[in-house]
Design an enzyme around this catalytic site. Structure first.
Site, PDB file in Angstrom:
ATOM      1  NE  ARG A 146      -1.596   1.985   3.457  1.00  0.00           N
ATOM      2  CZ  ARG A 146      -1.104   3.230   3.480  1.00  0.00           C
ATOM      3  NH1 ARG A 146      -1.436   4.096   2.563  1.00  0.00           N
ATOM      4  NH2 ARG A 146      -0.253   3.604   4.400  1.00  0.00           N
ATOM      5  CE1 TYR A 151      -1.905   3.801  -7.998  1.00  0.00           C
ATOM      6  CE2 TYR A 151      -2.564   3.562  -5.705  1.00  0.00           C
ATOM      7  CZ  TYR A 151      -2.455   3.037  -6.984  1.00  0.00           C
ATOM      8  OH  TYR A 151      -2.887   1.765  -7.238  1.00  0.00           O
ATOM      9  CG  PHE A 167       1.153  22.538  -8.674  1.00  0.00           C
ATOM     10  CD1 PHE A 167       0.979  22.458  -7.301  1.00  0.00           C
ATOM     11  CD2 PHE A 167       2.181  21.820  -9.254  1.00  0.00           C
ATOM     12  CE1 PHE A 167       1.814  21.673  -6.524  1.00  0.00           C
ATOM     13  CE2 PHE A 167       3.026  21.023  -8.482  1.00  0.00           C
ATOM     14  CZ  PHE A 167       2.835  20.954  -7.109  1.00  0.00           C
ATOM     15  NE  ARG A 168       2.697  24.843 -16.244  1.00  0.00           N
ATOM     16  CZ  ARG A 168       1.509  24.431 -16.687  1.00  0.00           C
ATOM     17  NH1 ARG A 168       1.105  23.203 -16.438  1.00  0.00           N
ATOM     18  NH2 ARG A 168       0.736  25.227 -17.378  1.00  0.00           N
ATOM     19  CD  GLN A 169       1.113  31.232 -12.693  1.00  0.00           C
ATOM     20  OE1 GLN A 169       0.313  31.409 -11.779  1.00  0.00           O
ATOM     21  NE2 GLN A 169       0.917  31.706 -13.923  1.00  0.00           N
ATOM     22  CD  GLU A 170      -0.028  28.353  -6.289  1.00  0.00           C
ATOM     23  OE1 GLU A 170      -0.928  29.212  -6.248  1.00  0.00           O
ATOM     24  OE2 GLU A 170      -0.255  27.133  -6.270  1.00  0.00           O
ATOM     25  NE  ARG A 218      19.227  28.118   7.112  1.00  0.00           N
ATOM     26  CZ  ARG A 218      20.349  27.798   7.719  1.00  0.00           C
ATOM     27  NH1 ARG A 218      20.401  26.753   8.513  1.00  0.00           N
ATOM     28  NH2 ARG A 218      21.431  28.498   7.523  1.00  0.00           N
ATOM     29  CD  GLU A 272      -3.245  25.949  -6.969  1.00  0.00           C
ATOM     30  OE1 GLU A 272      -4.139  25.536  -7.756  1.00  0.00           O
ATOM     31  OE2 GLU A 272      -3.275  27.073  -6.449  1.00  0.00           O
ATOM     32  CG  ASP A 322     -15.644  31.767  -6.315  1.00  0.00           C
ATOM     33  OD1 ASP A 322     -14.949  31.541  -7.318  1.00  0.00           O
ATOM     34  OD2 ASP A 322     -16.700  32.438  -6.348  1.00  0.00           O
TER      35      ASP A 322
END
Length: 122
Positions: free
Chosen positions: A14, A21, A36-39, A60, A74, A100
């Site tokens: 699992r 997955y 998502f790519r931008q973030e 940090r 996201e 929204d």
């Protein structure tokens, strides 16, 4: 209610399957989700910057954690949008509300990054 036929695997198998997955989910987000790519790009810039600025170990961690949280939120927002779009593409007030609210969650996560970075750096 009928259970998913994909349920039932246990143990190491699992965990092994879940890992792949999860990689598939990341690949799908990178391929299909502009936000998502931008973030992710923002994370690629901010995480090394947090390490470079040397605000201390706790600083940090405080700077990196909210950046990763943005990616998590996201991914969840994109999952909700995909599921809602699968159910219906019609213009419905509940669909708009769901989308929204997901977008608002991402906005709050981004504001959280700015606030934490300002607190740590100022």
């Amino acid at each position: 209610m009928q259970e998913s036929p994909f349920k039932g695997k246990t143990g190491v198998k699992r965990v092994f399957n879940a890992f792949f997955y999860s990689l598939d989910g990341l690949k799908a987000a990178l391929k299909h989700e502009d936000a998502f790519r931008q973030e992710a790009l923002l994370a690629i810039i901010l995480i090394p910057l947090a390490l470079y600025l040397e605000p201390g170990t706790i600083g940090r961690a405080l700077m990196i954690a909210p950046v990763l949280l943005v990616l998590i939120v996201e991914l969840l927002n994109s999952a909700v949008e995909a599921a809602v779009d699968r159910i219906s593409m019609e213009n419905h007030h509940l669909i708009k509300r769901a989308k929204d609210m997901g977008s608002a969650a991402v906005l709050v996560a981004l504001i959280n990054v700015a606030v934490i970075w300002l607190i740590v750096l100022v």
